[in-house]
Motif scaffolding. Structure first.
Motif, PDB file in Angstrom:
ATOM      1  N   PRO A  41       0.625  -1.441  -0.031  1.00 36.48           N
ATOM      2  CA  PRO A  41      -0.010   0.040  -0.005  1.00 36.48           C
ATOM      3  C   PRO A  41       0.851   1.413   0.162  1.00 36.48           C
ATOM      4  O   PRO A  41       0.371   2.369  -0.159  1.00 36.48           O
ATOM      5  CB  PRO A  41      -0.904  -0.168   1.278  1.00 36.48           C
ATOM      6  N   LYS A  42       2.128   1.173   0.222  1.00 34.94           N
ATOM      7  CA  LYS A  42       3.084   2.466   0.242  1.00 34.94           C
ATOM      8  C   LYS A  42       3.403   2.837  -1.097  1.00 34.94           C
ATOM      9  O   LYS A  42       3.864   4.131  -1.472  1.00 34.94           O
ATOM     10  CB  LYS A  42       4.389   2.118   0.883  1.00 34.94           C
ATOM     11  N   ILE A  43       3.279   1.767  -1.913  1.00 32.04           N
ATOM     12  CA  ILE A  43       3.794   2.233  -3.653  1.00 32.04           C
ATOM     13  C   ILE A  43       3.049   3.192  -4.111  1.00 32.04           C
ATOM     14  O   ILE A  43       4.075   4.159  -4.738  1.00 32.04           O
ATOM     15  CB  ILE A  43       3.359   0.791  -4.300  1.00 32.04           C
ATOM     16  N   PRO A  44       2.117   3.853  -4.079  1.00 30.64           N
ATOM     17  CA  PRO A  44       1.609   4.763  -4.875  1.00 30.64           C
ATOM     18  C   PRO A  44       2.027   6.159  -4.124  1.00 30.64           C
ATOM     19  O   PRO A  44       2.564   7.141  -5.143  1.00 30.64           O
ATOM     20  CB  PRO A  44       0.037   4.649  -4.604  1.00 30.64           C
ATOM     21  N   ALA A 160      -0.908  -5.806   4.368  1.00 35.94           N
ATOM     22  CA  ALA A 160      -1.481  -4.996   3.062  1.00 35.94           C
ATOM     23  C   ALA A 160      -2.940  -4.568   3.743  1.00 35.94           C
ATOM     24  O   ALA A 160      -3.301  -3.402   3.318  1.00 35.94           O
ATOM     25  CB  ALA A 160      -1.705  -6.097   2.052  1.00 35.94           C
ATOM     26  N   ALA A 161      -3.402  -5.158   4.438  1.00 34.56           N
ATOM     27  CA  ALA A 161      -4.881  -4.806   4.866  1.00 34.56           C
ATOM     28  C   ALA A 161      -4.864  -3.692   5.735  1.00 34.56           C
ATOM     29  O   ALA A 161      -5.833  -2.784   5.867  1.00 34.56           O
ATOM     30  CB  ALA A 161      -5.935  -6.051   5.565  1.00 34.56           C
ATOM     31  N   SER A 162      -3.716  -3.498   6.659  1.00 35.36           N
ATOM     32  CA  SER A 162      -3.905  -2.556   7.547  1.00 35.36           C
ATOM     33  C   SER A 162      -2.989  -1.285   7.470  1.00 35.36           C
ATOM     34  O   SER A 162      -3.348  -0.286   7.617  1.00 35.36           O
ATOM     35  CB  SER A 162      -2.953  -2.973   8.914  1.00 35.36           C
ATOM     36  N   GLY A 163      -2.150  -1.549   6.213  1.00 36.05           N
ATOM     37  CA  GLY A 163      -1.257  -0.538   5.679  1.00 36.05           C
ATOM     38  C   GLY A 163      -1.982   0.785   5.154  1.00 36.05           C
ATOM     39  O   GLY A 163      -1.687   1.935   5.616  1.00 36.05           O
ATOM     40  N   GLY A 164      -3.037   0.510   4.288  1.00 30.22           N
ATOM     41  CA  GLY A 164      -3.741   1.737   3.985  1.00 30.22           C
ATOM     42  C   GLY A 164      -4.606   2.543   4.810  1.00 30.22           C
ATOM     43  O   GLY A 164      -4.642   3.670   4.785  1.00 30.22           O
ATOM     44  N   LEU A 165      -5.058   1.931   5.677  1.00 30.25           N
ATOM     45  CA  LEU A 165      -5.965   2.355   6.885  1.00 30.25           C
ATOM     46  C   LEU A 165      -5.043   3.076   7.779  1.00 30.25           C
ATOM     47  O   LEU A 165      -5.466   4.346   8.047  1.00 30.25           O
ATOM     48  CB  LEU A 165      -6.756   1.108   7.751  1.00 30.25           C
TER      49      LEU A 165
END
Length: 397
Positions: A41-44, A160-165
């Motif tokens: 989730p950090k890529i963008p 992956a699930a927690s990163g964006g949040l």
């Protein structure tokens, strides 16, 4: 002696020793997967902050892959000389702050170095923790590799699930700091419980070099031909469902989801299956199941049937790589780190580079033919499956 008998070192309580070493190595797999999942989730944000194009981002991701392939054999050599416990501790400590480092890097040139290091230490730790899992398997006289890989998948899912949040609510830098702290916390719990394996005295004196015997390379071929189809499904499954079978955007994601879900579930069950039926028979049944699943997906007239095929392929592929890695770590006359470095190098090179080639071919042929043809690789796995006998710890009492 019964294969489930646990033989702890002298002076260590029999009832407490082995469960702790198994927990410790499982936590390391969880941590490694968590770092990898947290990166996605950090890529963008990474791309926007550096102001780079998709092409440059692709080259940076390639640096990640090159880092893995460079440091994996090096890690294998150090494991042969020092034992997996020392190497996995060093690589885990060095991996922990790397997402934080990538968050602070100011330009694309430093990002190349950061991505190389991230990929390198993810890969080096991967070899070391697999080698430690092999040693725990030998000590317990039962399979644990499949469940270890399931913990890796679970860690990736959590990351992956927690990163964006976390990034949405607290920001990019707090997320990177949190990932670092979680890694160090998990490592602190696992640290005193890790199995302290020792290299053979003769092995420790040997110069670091790749094995000249064919057996580890044949096991590496099993890992390679098991992971190429896995990478193909992960990278191209959704596009196949969307473009060639007319699936909606929402439905096209279910191919990957079904594949991942059955893979994770079967990895938790895989150790019990392998203990019951042995590595050779388990590998053969898994390979045939994966073959049927991918052919079904490739010949499917509609998206739901293709998704069913991907789910079946996940059931089969789930335990093929863990069995190959266990066999690689148990090569007769070869240090676990050396055999594992060959298998991981070959397997992950398939995951990293084959999907790119497949994408080029698919531009001219379509993905239906790809998913119908890739299972040909499984015929080679079946031909080499007798070597999976080395995956059974009881074979090395």
């Amino acid at each position: 002696m019964d294969q489930h008998t646990i033989i702890p070192p002298h002076g260590v309580a029999r009832s407490r020793y082995m469960p702790k070493t198994r927990l410790a190595v499982s936590l390391l797999f969880l941590m490694n997967g968590f770092v990898t999942g947290s990166w996605a989730p950090k890529i963008p944000e990474f791309k926007d902050r550096l102001g780079i194009s998709e092409g440059v981002l692709g080259l940076l991701i390639l640096a990640f892959g090159v880092g893995s392939l460079v440091l994996m054999p090096i890690a294998g050599g150090f494991i042969a000389r020092m034992g997996s416990q020392k190497v996995v501790k060093v690589t885990a400590v060095l991996l922990s702050p790397l997402l934080l480092l990538l968050t602070l890097l100011p330009n694309v040139w430093t990002a190349v170095i950061g991505m190389f290091l991230l990929g390198g230490f993810v890969g080096a730790m991967d070899v070391a923790m697999n080698a430690n899992a092999v040693e725990v398997e030998k000590s317990m006289r039962r399979a644990i590799m499949s469940s270890c890989h399931a913990y890796w998948s679970l860690g990736g899912l959590i990351g992956a699930a927690s990163g964006g949040l976390v990034m949405a609510h607290f920001g990019v830098l707090p997320h990177a700091i949190l990932v670092t702290l979680v890694c160090l916390g998990v490592l602190a719990v696992a640290w005193p419980m890790l199995l302290a394996d020792q290299p053979h005295p003769d092995t420790a004196k040997q110069k670091l070099r790749l094995p000249m015997t064919p057996l580890p390379w044949l096991i590496g071929l099993v890992a390679l031909f098991s992971m190429v189809p896995e990478g193909t499904v992960l990278d191209w499954g959704a596009l196949y469902l969307r473009n060639e079978l007319g699936a909606s955007v929402a439905l096209s994601g279910f191919g990957f989801a079904a594949f991942s879900a059955t893979m994770a579930i079967m990895r938790f069950a895989g150790d019990h299956v392998r203990d019951r039926f042995g590595g050779v028979k388990t590998l053969r049944v898994c390979t045939l199941t994966a073959l049927v699943g991918l052919v079904l997906a490739g010949l499917a007239p509609n998206a739901p049937l293709a998704i069913l095929g991907f789910a079946l392929a996940g059931v089969g592929i789930s335990n093929m790589v863990p069995i190959a890695f266990s066999a690689a770590g148990n090569m007769p006359g070869l240090a676990p780190g050396i055999g594992l470095s060959v298998a991981t190098f070959m397997g992950y090179s398939g995951m990293l580079f084959a999907p790119s080639l497949i994408g080029f071919v698919a531009e001219h042929t379509g993905f239906a033919i790809i998913f119908t043809s890739v299972p040909i690789l499984f015929i080679v796995v079946l031909a080499l499956s007798r070597h999976a006998v080395h995956a059974d710890p009881k074979g090395h009492d």
